[in-house]
Design an enzyme around this catalytic site. Structure first.
Site, short mmCIF file in Angstrom:
data_model
loop_
_atom_site.label_atom_id
_atom_site.label_comp_id
_atom_site.label_asym_id
_atom_site.label_seq_id
_atom_site.Cartn_x
_atom_site.Cartn_y
_atom_site.Cartn_z
N GLU A 1 38.03 55.89 43.19
CA GLU A 1 37.90 54.70 42.20
C GLU A 1 36.29 54.61 41.79
O GLU A 1 36.03 54.06 40.91
CB GLU A 1 38.75 53.48 42.52
N LYS B 1 47.07 49.78 32.18
CA LYS B 1 47.46 48.25 32.08
C LYS B 1 47.82 47.98 30.55
O LYS B 1 48.85 47.21 30.47
CB LYS B 1 46.61 47.32 32.66
O1 PA5 Z 1 38.64 48.32 44.25
C1 PA5 Z 1 39.15 47.57 43.27
O2 PA5 Z 1 38.46 46.83 42.71
C2 PA5 Z 1 40.62 47.61 42.81
O3 PA5 Z 1 41.16 48.53 43.52
C3 PA5 Z 1 41.07 46.35 43.14
O4 PA5 Z 1 41.09 45.90 44.53
C4 PA5 Z 1 42.78 46.20 42.81
O5 PA5 Z 1 42.91 46.67 41.38
C5 PA5 Z 1 43.40 44.85 42.95
O6 PA5 Z 1 42.66 43.76 42.11
P1 PA5 Z 1 42.57 42.19 42.50
O7 PA5 Z 1 42.10 42.08 43.86
O8 PA5 Z 1 42.13 41.42 41.53
O9 PA5 Z 1 44.25 41.82 42.52
#
Ligand code: PA5
EC number: 5.3.1.9
Length: 425
Positions: free
Chosen positions: A278, A413
């Site tokens: 990511e 999304k």
């Molecule tokens: O690393 C990241 O930012 C993402 O993987 C988030 O942790 C994930 O999308 C969950 O987001 P949130 O904590 O806002 O629910």
């Protein structure tokens, strides 16, 4: 504390140009003036952790353990994988935690999972920790809708004191809900992104509730923060690992296979995949992270790694000391023909297997990196996770990528919301 080995010559990688680039990345990181600098809170988070905060985490964990048998942690991505990785690495294989369990929800959308989870906890006392930095992520929000209702139906007003929320200090639907209900709240710092948040309340509360020593975890991270902050290319394993993987990527090795002989590190691998995938996978570039557990996967993906398309390199998490072990014993009739192994421990078998596999894969054209860690306990996990976060920052910056955003995850999304006719889409 961590030693990084490489099948090639690191000095060939560290050309004058590369050293200069790494130096400017280093300076940008620590001066906090590079791209994405508003998300660098994790860099000095371990050393900045206050005692009252840690005490609050430990007291809340004790409170949860004293009135419940099970903590259900609701979260996805970075709001789930850090805690899951540490807990899985530390808990026994069987009889996971006879007196207290940490279970997870909201990391997928399965009606069967949620129904069976609610049925499973029916005869147990339950607490919830719902974690979402944005407070608006659909999967955990959906799980929370069901589990909050379950808690209210079961406990009435008492449910409010069994629900713990970890979210943004100011924003988000979850923040508003927590305020309305008076749930105990922990804050996800503004400047720490999900996948860098394991040492905040996001990771610490579930890990402490599972009964593990968060002070030792933080001590490991703190020592890593301190020891890995120098710009010493010969000594700093975080910079070395980042630089080696980047060099391999430039040579056409676009996939990294993270391998381990420790099945308990399976979720550390999942956490690592999220961290690197990511952080780096943007602008049509980035190394694709894959993981395997050996020797299991030598009997499946091992074939591909040895002989398939040559765009892979392999990095091993090698654990020096086993937590428990067995020694192969001599048998009179030697019917299984294993007497030649008598006296060898299973951990020694794995260390030898590591050498053999590494040699075989190298001869098949798969460059090899080793990340050597002494053992799997709270301290060394804290060190290891911090090491990977820092390496990831170097590696992504070498690609010219901002490691701290994730613009690509919005597209799916939007597509789902359009299909579901979410207002505003
Ligand atoms: O690393 C990241 O930012 C993402 O993987 C988030 O942790 C994930 O999308 C969950 O987001 P949130 O904590 O806002 O629910």
């Amino acid at each position: 504390m961590i030693n990084v080995t490489y099948s090639g010559n690191v000095q060939d990688i560290l050309t004058d140009d590369k050293k200069e680039t790494l130096k400017s990345i280093h300076e940008g990181l620590y001066a906090k003036n590079g791209e994405g600098n508003d998300f660098l809170g994790w860099l000095d988070w371990p050393s900045g952790l206050s005692e009252p905060f840690l005490n609050d985490i430990k007291q809340t964990a004790d409170e949860i353990r004293s009135k419940s048998d099970v903590l259900i942690v609701i979260g996805i991505g970075g709001s789930y994988l850090g805690a899951k990785a540490v807990i899985e690495a530390l808990q026994p294989y069987f009889e996971k935690n006879p007196n207290f369990e940490v279970l997870f929800a909201g990391h997928q959308v399965s009606g069967a999972y949620l129904k069976q989870l609610m049925a499973y906890v029916e005869d147990k006392e339950v607490a919830l920790n719902v974690i979402s930095k944005s407070g608006t992520t659909t999967e955990p929000a959906l799980a929370f809708r069901f589990l909050q209702q379950y808690m209210e139906d079961r406990y009435g007003k008492e449910a409010d004191s069994r629900i713990y929320v970890t979210t943004d200090a100011e924003k988000g639907a979850l923040r508003t809900l927590a305020e309305e209900k008076g749930y105990k709240r922990f804050v996800v710092p503004d400047d720490v992104g999900g996948r860098y948040s394991v040492f905040t309340a996001v990771g610490l509360l579930p890990i402490a509730a599972a009964g593990f020593d968060v002070e030792q975890l933080i001590q490991g991270a703190k020592d890593a923060e301190n020891e890995l902050s120098s710009f010493d290319l010969d000594q700093n394993p975080a910079i070395r690992y980042g630089a080696i993987r980047h060099q391999l990527f430039e040579q056409g090795y676009t996939n990294e296979v993270l391998a381990t002989f420790e099945p308990k590190l399976n979720f550390v691998q999942e956490w690592w995949k999220q961290l690197f995938g990511e952080s780096e996978g943007k602008d049509q570039t980035g190394i694709f992270p894959i993981s395997v557990v050996y020797t299991t996967d030598l009997h499946s993906l091992g074939q591909y790694i040895q002989d398939g398309k040559r765009n892979l390199f392999e990095s091993f998490i090698v654990v020096d000391e086993a937590e428990e072990d067995l020694e192969v014993f001599e048998k009179e009739n030697n019917a299984d023909q294993l007497n030649y192994l008598a006296g060898l421990s299973l951990h020694e078998f794995n260390l030898t297997a590591y050498k053999g596999v590494s040699e075989a894969h190298l001869s098949g054209g798969v460059p090899q990196i080793g990340v050597h860690v002494k053992k799997v306990d709270e301290y060394h996990l804290g060190y290891l996770l911090y090491f990977y976060m820092l390496s990831c920052a170097y590696s992504a910056y070498l690609l010219g990528i901002n490691p701290f955003n994730q613009p690509g995850v919005e597209d799916y999304k939007t597509a789902i919301f359009k299909l579901l006719k979410k207002p505003g889409y």
